[in-house]
Scaffold this active site. Structure first.
Site, short mmCIF file in Angstrom:
data_model
loop_
_atom_site.label_atom_id
_atom_site.label_comp_id
_atom_site.label_asym_id
_atom_site.label_seq_id
_atom_site.Cartn_x
_atom_site.Cartn_y
_atom_site.Cartn_z
N LYS A 54 0.84 -1.21 0.00
CA LYS A 54 0.00 0.00 0.00
C LYS A 54 0.87 1.26 0.00
O LYS A 54 0.59 2.22 -0.72
CB LYS A 54 -0.93 -0.02 1.22
CG LYS A 54 -2.03 -1.07 1.10
CD LYS A 54 -2.73 -1.37 2.42
CE LYS A 54 -3.71 -2.53 2.27
NZ LYS A 54 -4.27 -3.00 3.55
N GLN A 98 -3.93 -1.36 9.98
CA GLN A 98 -3.94 -2.72 9.44
C GLN A 98 -4.48 -3.70 10.50
O GLN A 98 -4.03 -3.69 11.64
CB GLN A 98 -2.52 -3.13 9.02
CG GLN A 98 -2.43 -4.47 8.34
CD GLN A 98 -3.14 -4.51 6.98
OE1 GLN A 98 -3.09 -3.58 6.19
NE2 GLN A 98 -3.82 -5.62 6.72
N ASP A 121 -10.64 2.92 4.70
CA ASP A 121 -10.85 1.47 4.65
C ASP A 121 -12.35 1.13 4.67
O ASP A 121 -12.74 0.00 4.40
CB ASP A 121 -10.17 0.81 5.87
CG ASP A 121 -9.04 -0.12 5.44
OD1 ASP A 121 -8.94 -0.43 4.24
OD2 ASP A 121 -8.26 -0.53 6.33
#
Ligand code: NAP
Length: 295
Positions: A54, A98, A121
């Site tokens: 990412k 994450q 997200d």
């Protein structure tokens, strides 16, 4: 019949090129560089790989990227404090924490602490709620990537029988909600299967579009697929390592046999994975524009 391969790598490249033009424009016209903060806790190798991919994608597009690697011993309060700082940092438009997080940290609490305006997200309950009722929001990256794959590959979703195997909060449930919406690129009839579903094959064999998000290599076999169906394989299962230590991946679909039955199929790797990354970049650009009152 041998299925057409839907290349996520190719489609993601097209979307990235469009995004690059938008990013260059934002810099030139508004002196605005979209920024993404990535937070990773501990040293799980799969999470490290996802986050570094990412970060690289951000850098390749000229986005501002700030990475916060934290030790696995970090406390929930320390993590919440960092999220609070990032929420008020004007250079940061998107925040990605994450998951999974270590057990001593309440994942829900951390994800809820991210400002919904920076929730690239799409996991904050506010974003999830908006998605379910069809309001504009940040859509979660993998499910949104699947929808974009279908649109770009010209697979009709309107009225299609979509069967999803898997009901996780990050893939199965959101992709079901996205494809259910009364909207272009959706408007499907959706069935969601899971570990308590009786006779899964009786459902999958009805699918015009079959989405496998299970986490079990080659779970979907050729006899479970309707001839001509579109098969989207979300599975990313490590089944070994090359002598050089590179991960060998298998999807949730028995690709070699299913491709003889299906009309179209995504490969692993090179299918859903690249779409997930590019949708994160898309959400970060969108967050930057919203923060500056731009459409
Ligand atoms: P997950 O949270 O483990 O969920 C798996 C789902 O599959 C659950 O709903 C589970 O049912 C269902 N399931 C498991 N065994 C089953 C069985 N025998 N029969 C029917 N259903 C069964 O996994 P996830 O996070 O959704 O991820 C799924 C896969 O996609 C993994 O391989 C993951 O690595 C991959 N993934 C890829 C991307 C990407 O960008 N390419 C992104 C996210 C995930 P229950 O709910 O009943 O337990």
């Amino acid at each position: 019949m041998t299925a057409r391969i839907i290349s996520g790598t190719e489609i993601a490249k097209q979307i990235r090129e469009e995004l690059q033009r938008e990013i260059d424009d934002l810099k030139e016209k508004y002196d605005l560089t979209p920024g993404l903060a990535t937070v990773i806790v501990g040293d799980d190798p799969a999470s490290q790989t996802y986050v570094s991919t990412k970060i690289k994608a951000c850098q390749a597009l000229g986005l501002y990227s700030a990475n916060y690697p934290l030790p696995g011993t970090v406390s929930e309060n320390e993590l919440l404090n960092l999220v609070g700082q990032l929420n008020s940092d004007p250079k940061i438009h998107g925040i990605l924490v994450q998951v999974p997080l270590p057990r001593h940290i309440d994942e829900g609490r951390v994800l809820t602490a991210i400002s919904p305006d920076k929730d690239v997200d799409g996991f904050h309950p506010v974003s999830v709620g908006r998605m379910v009722i069809g309001q504009p929001t940040f859509l979660p990256c993998t499910p949104h990537g699947i929808q974009e794959l279908l649109i770009h590959a010209g697979v009709p979703t309107e009225g299609a029988e979509v069967v999803i195997v898997g009901r996780s909060n990050i893939v199965g449930k959101p992709v079901a909600n996205i494809l259910l919406q009364k909207a272009a690129g959706a408007n499907s009839t959706v069935t969601v299967c899971h570990s308590a579903t009786r006779d899964i094959a009786s459902h999958t064999r009805r699918a015009d579009i079959l989405i496998a998000a299970i986490g079990k290599p080659k779970f979907i076999t050729a006899d479970m697929v309707k001839p001509g169906a579109t098969v989207i394989d979300v599975g990313t299962n490590e089944i070994g390592k090359t002598p050089a230590g590179k991960r060998i991946l298998s999807g949730d679909v028995d690709f070699d046999n299913v491709r003889e039955i299906a009309g179209a199929i995504t490969p692993v790797p090179g299918g859903v994975g690249p779409m997930t990354i590019v949708m994160l970049m898309t959400n970060t650009v969108k967050a930057a524009k919203l923060a500056h009152g731009l459409k």
